[in-house]
Scaffold this active site. Structure first.
Site, mmCIF file in Angstrom:
data_model
loop_
_atom_site.group_PDB
_atom_site.id
_atom_site.type_symbol
_atom_site.label_atom_id
_atom_site.label_comp_id
_atom_site.label_asym_id
_atom_site.label_seq_id
_atom_site.Cartn_x
_atom_site.Cartn_y
_atom_site.Cartn_z
ATOM 1 N N ASP A 1 -8.955 -0.946 -25.760
ATOM 2 C CA ASP A 1 -9.344 -1.050 -24.319
ATOM 3 C C ASP A 1 -9.592 0.310 -23.579
ATOM 4 O O ASP A 1 -9.145 1.432 -23.768
ATOM 5 C CB ASP A 1 -8.219 -1.511 -23.473
ATOM 6 C CG ASP A 1 -8.011 -2.874 -23.467
ATOM 7 O OD1 ASP A 1 -8.886 -3.619 -23.840
ATOM 8 O OD2 ASP A 1 -7.097 -3.194 -22.670
ATOM 9 N N PRO B 1 0.809 -1.237 0.010
ATOM 10 C CA PRO B 1 -0.062 0.098 -0.071
ATOM 11 C C PRO B 1 0.826 1.194 0.103
ATOM 12 O O PRO B 1 0.400 2.303 -0.224
ATOM 13 C CB PRO B 1 -0.766 -0.285 1.337
ATOM 14 C CG PRO B 1 -0.873 -1.589 1.696
ATOM 15 C CD PRO B 1 0.691 -2.112 1.228
ATOM 16 N N ARG C 1 -3.053 -10.277 -20.125
ATOM 17 C CA ARG C 1 -4.206 -10.339 -21.295
ATOM 18 C C ARG C 1 -3.457 -9.295 -22.147
ATOM 19 O O ARG C 1 -3.997 -9.519 -23.441
ATOM 20 C CB ARG C 1 -5.352 -9.668 -20.592
ATOM 21 C CG ARG C 1 -5.469 -8.350 -19.893
ATOM 22 C CD ARG C 1 -6.687 -7.944 -19.703
ATOM 23 N NE ARG C 1 -7.391 -7.554 -20.643
ATOM 24 C CZ ARG C 1 -7.432 -6.555 -21.204
ATOM 25 N NH1 ARG C 1 -6.663 -5.668 -21.152
ATOM 26 N NH2 ARG C 1 -8.496 -6.380 -22.188
ATOM 27 N N GLU D 1 3.052 -7.890 8.867
ATOM 28 C CA GLU D 1 2.908 -6.390 8.948
ATOM 29 C C GLU D 1 3.765 -6.090 7.697
ATOM 30 O O GLU D 1 3.924 -4.732 7.494
ATOM 31 C CB GLU D 1 3.532 -6.000 10.112
ATOM 32 C CG GLU D 1 3.077 -4.559 10.504
ATOM 33 C CD GLU D 1 3.217 -4.377 12.054
ATOM 34 O OE1 GLU D 1 3.303 -2.986 12.386
ATOM 35 O OE2 GLU D 1 3.386 -5.091 12.799
HETATM 36 C C1 9WO Z 1 -0.468 -5.331 8.597
HETATM 37 C C2 9WO Z 1 -0.705 -4.875 9.813
HETATM 38 C C3 9WO Z 1 -0.698 -5.609 11.021
HETATM 39 C C4 9WO Z 1 -0.694 -4.764 12.442
HETATM 40 C C5 9WO Z 1 -0.335 -3.706 12.453
HETATM 41 C C6 9WO Z 1 -0.158 -2.823 11.305
HETATM 42 C C7 9WO Z 1 -0.347 -3.722 10.002
HETATM 43 N N1 9WO Z 1 0.056 -3.429 8.632
HETATM 44 C C8 9WO Z 1 -0.050 -4.278 8.035
HETATM 45 C C9 9WO Z 1 0.070 -4.356 6.392
HETATM 46 O O1 9WO Z 1 0.201 -3.204 6.026
HETATM 47 N N2 9WO Z 1 0.419 -5.518 5.996
HETATM 48 C C10 9WO Z 1 0.686 -5.613 4.754
HETATM 49 C C11 9WO Z 1 0.181 -6.826 4.003
HETATM 50 C C12 9WO Z 1 2.259 -5.811 4.460
HETATM 51 C C13 9WO Z 1 2.777 -6.023 2.814
HETATM 52 C C14 9WO Z 1 1.946 -6.934 2.384
HETATM 53 N N3 9WO Z 1 0.434 -6.933 2.602
HETATM 54 C C15 9WO Z 1 -0.307 -6.147 1.815
HETATM 55 C C16 9WO Z 1 0.181 -5.788 0.513
HETATM 56 N N4 9WO Z 1 -1.488 -5.775 1.922
HETATM 57 N N5 9WO Z 1 -1.856 -4.896 1.375
HETATM 58 C C17 9WO Z 1 -1.029 -5.031 0.132
HETATM 59 C C18 9WO Z 1 -1.195 -4.151 -1.040
HETATM 60 C C19 9WO Z 1 -0.331 -4.503 -2.251
HETATM 61 C C20 9WO Z 1 -0.632 -3.691 -3.114
HETATM 62 N N6 9WO Z 1 -1.719 -2.772 -3.268
HETATM 63 C C21 9WO Z 1 -2.615 -2.630 -2.246
HETATM 64 C C22 9WO Z 1 -2.731 -3.397 -1.275
#
Ligand code: 9WO
Length: 256
Positions: A169, A89, A154, A116
């Protein structure tokens, strides 16, 4: 194109290469996916890949060494260089232009985090680019990597198949798609717009373009600034805005 997935759940990603358009790209040899599991490179009886965060707080952090060994193994499996992308993120937002750029690479490595996240020293030393698919948190990077693989797959398949399809597209010119209709022509839910039955291809193209512009203006006005527009497009948008100034509209974002 070869894509290496660094993930604690590489089987998860194999799913997407077994179906539909991306499956066909894989069958044709346009795309090959390879999984590398940090667990397989972890030491000791417990094969630990995560540990508690320094500074305290909830959750666990992925340790450097199992990840580094998995990345090294992926790089040694194919000597061609490739960018290592971390899905998180905190990354720059992914869009169709980025997908196009990535699809032109011979090789990519996608790093999927869990827990995390990943020890920042590993990110600093190994990651070339951090990408986000949107502003929400998942339980891991695998679904985001699946999105990247699907969107690239794709395009690879489309490039070979029907040159027009990828170019037509949604997003290729920075606009949303126009509405689609199929049989039956008449239905209790409504009839197919006459213009689409006219056989007048220039007229149809103009109607679709106008629909795409109207939808983009109504639903994603943030895209208008970066879309590739000609003078006719700009005149139509001006017309829509003049029209919107007069009536209140129903707020649904639907196009009349
Ligand atoms: C988990 C967590 C647990 C307790 C306190 C804080 C916390 N933060 C996170 C967290 O952000 N975990 C992520 C899980 C770590 C990197 C991989 N994960 C992830 C990738 N979640 N969402 C994505 C992601 C990737 C690309 N685009 C959107 C979301």
């Amino acid at each position: 194109m070869r894509i290496d997935l660094i993930s604690l759940f590489p089987e998860f990603l194999a799913q997407i290469a077994g179906h539909g358009v991306v499956g066909r790209a894989a069958e044709r040899g346009l795309l090959s996916l390879h999984g590398f599991n940090p667990r397989d490179f972890a030491e000791g009886n417990y094969r630990r890949v995560d540990d508690r965060p320094f500074g305290g707080g909830p959750g666990m952090v992925m340790m450097i060494d199992p990840l580094r060994a998995a990345i090294r193994a992926a790089r040694e499996a194919d000597p061609r260089p490739g960018r290592l992308i971390y899905l998180s993120p905190q990354g720059r937002r992914l869009d169709q232009a980025k997908i196009r750029e990535l699809s032109a690479q011979p090789r990519l490595l996608l790093l999927c985090g869990r827990y995390e996240g990943v020890d920042e020293r590993l990110v600093a030393a190994e990651v070339d680019e951090e990408l986000s698919i949107g502003d929400y948190v998942l339980s891991g990077g695998e679904l985001a990597a699946a999105v990247v693989v699907d969107a690239i797959g794709r395009l690879l398949e489309g490039a070979l198949n029907d040159a027009g399809s990828a170019a037509q597209d949604s997003f290729e010119d920075g606009l949303l798609d126009w509405p689609h209709y199929t049989r039956p022509v008449e239905h209790v839910l409504g009839n197919v717009p006459d213009v689409l039955l006219s056989g007048n291809h220039a007229e149809i193209a103009r109607w679709r373009r106008r629909q795409a512009l109207a939808r983009t203006l109504a639903r994603r006005p943030d895209l208008i600034g970066t879309a590739s527009l000609d003078d006719a497009d700009r005149r139509w948008l001006q017309h829509l805005q003049d029209e919107a100034g007069q009536g209140p509209g129903d707020g649904s974002g639907k196009i009349r």
